[in-house]
Design an enzyme around this catalytic site. Sequence first.
Site, PDB file in Angstrom:
ATOM      1  N   SER A 195       0.789  -1.230   0.000  1.00 57.32           N
ATOM      2  CA  SER A 195       0.000   0.000   0.000  1.00 57.32           C
ATOM      3  C   SER A 195       0.816   1.273   0.000  1.00 57.32           C
ATOM      4  O   SER A 195       0.309   2.328  -0.376  1.00 57.32           O
ATOM      5  CB  SER A 195      -0.942   0.006   1.205  1.00 57.32           C
ATOM      6  OG  SER A 195      -0.205  -0.050   2.416  1.00 57.32           O
ATOM      7  N   HIS A 223      -5.434  -3.762  -1.914  1.00 57.84           N
ATOM      8  CA  HIS A 223      -5.221  -2.739  -2.944  1.00 57.84           C
ATOM      9  C   HIS A 223      -5.171  -3.324  -4.348  1.00 57.84           C
ATOM     10  O   HIS A 223      -4.995  -2.577  -5.312  1.00 57.84           O
ATOM     11  CB  HIS A 223      -3.941  -1.955  -2.648  1.00 57.84           C
ATOM     12  CG  HIS A 223      -4.112  -0.907  -1.598  1.00 57.84           C
ATOM     13  ND1 HIS A 223      -4.613   0.357  -1.860  1.00 57.84           N
ATOM     14  CD2 HIS A 223      -3.867  -0.931  -0.271  1.00 57.84           C
ATOM     15  CE1 HIS A 223      -4.645   1.054  -0.746  1.00 57.84           C
ATOM     16  NE2 HIS A 223      -4.210   0.302   0.237  1.00 57.84           N
ATOM     17  N   LYS A 254     -12.258  -0.093  -0.623  1.00 53.41           N
ATOM     18  CA  LYS A 254     -11.423   0.679  -1.549  1.00 53.41           C
ATOM     19  C   LYS A 254     -12.097   0.720  -2.921  1.00 53.41           C
ATOM     20  O   LYS A 254     -13.028   1.487  -3.122  1.00 53.41           O
ATOM     21  CB  LYS A 254     -10.012   0.112  -1.563  1.00 53.41           C
ATOM     22  CG  LYS A 254      -9.321   0.267  -0.194  1.00 53.41           C
ATOM     23  CD  LYS A 254      -7.934  -0.297  -0.176  1.00 53.41           C
ATOM     24  CE  LYS A 254      -7.205   0.015   1.131  1.00 53.41           C
ATOM     25  NZ  LYS A 254      -7.842  -0.547   2.334  1.00 53.41           N
TER      26      LYS A 254
END
Length: 413
Positions: A195, A223, A254
Amino acid sequence: MSTATTLPEPTASKRPQLAHLTAVLDDLRAKGTFFRLRVLDDQQAPVCHYDGREVINLASNNYLGLCNHPKLIEAALEATRTLGVGSGAVRTIAGTMKIHMELEEKIAAFKGVEACVVFQSGFTANAGTVSSILGKEDFILSDELNHASIIDGARLSRAKIKVFRHKDVAHAEELLKEVQNEPGRKLIITDGVFSMDGDIGPIPALCDLADKYGAIMMVDDAHASGVLGRNGRGSVSHFGCTDRVDIQVGTLSKAIGALGGYVCGSRDLIDYLYHRARPFLFSTSHPPSVAATCMAAFDLLEAEPERIDRLWANAKYFQDQLRSAGFNIGGITTPATETPITPIIIGDGRATMDFSRALFDQGLMATGIAFPTVAEGKGRIRCIMTSEHTKPQIDKALEILTATAKKTGVGLA
């Protein structure tokens, strides 16, 4: 006539019991890394308002612009109208609603695995899984740059932790050889996408190690979810390793645009987590609106793959322009980004935070990251591109970055 009691105004505490916290905060202020939370006044969008100021937003994880997509909003509203605002209990008592099971089934089908369990966050998914499947007689081999939730889960498990150098598969094998004859299970765990640097984990090579030494293979795809792999199925899909990874962790917070985390794998793994994962056992389940929103998001990943194409095109353009301007976005002493996560390496923590504040004053939201989130001397501005940024917005952001760097003497090589 109102009978409400008027409470006295709060006053500063004179009690000394928490004075050590004040000392830590004073130290952060002295180092220039103390911060205050910036407050978003409207929707999470490429251009929005923080603390009353209009800014180009390069700080959010809203990779595909789904936080405010009309289809997700309508799904949330409809679920609220028909199912209410909350589940009223933890999953194992009375809080498992049909919509929760539908979401888990949809994610499992999307990821190509037998089953899935949804947690309240990606953090609890990692920490709850690692801590429940291993014990003090076991071993964990963890990349040195793995996410904090993995680190905390490893500590909670009481297993013996072996940390291998970042993406160094040979070092991971050295550590495995040291413990291969020890009793206990061995778990290899890595982020799919790291990340802070945006680089991708060496998943196929680590899978080879897991096969060779009989280790459990686990990947945190927070991610990578919605970013890598076919229709955003993640790094495991990206490398064609779905059948070689025992445990896949992902996030709903996300690219999916809502809230939560999930774990995918075999039916037995998920049934075990239903019984033993403490965050699952002791946290109230998601509101129906969140579950409905997430299902709508997975439908969009299948229906609109062009969003992911736009994301990567924007990221490539942004990164190419940064390199051309002379910014250090990774390489040589720092991992080079391979994803839409774009770190601008500054180094010094105070300089990093000052640069971030200067950017904000010029209309650019780009968050400074310093110790302890990254190592001392590795401060950076972490920028994240989204599919919804337009070229004029990206060019304006580049203009602000370059002008601010030249004015402050920070950021450019």
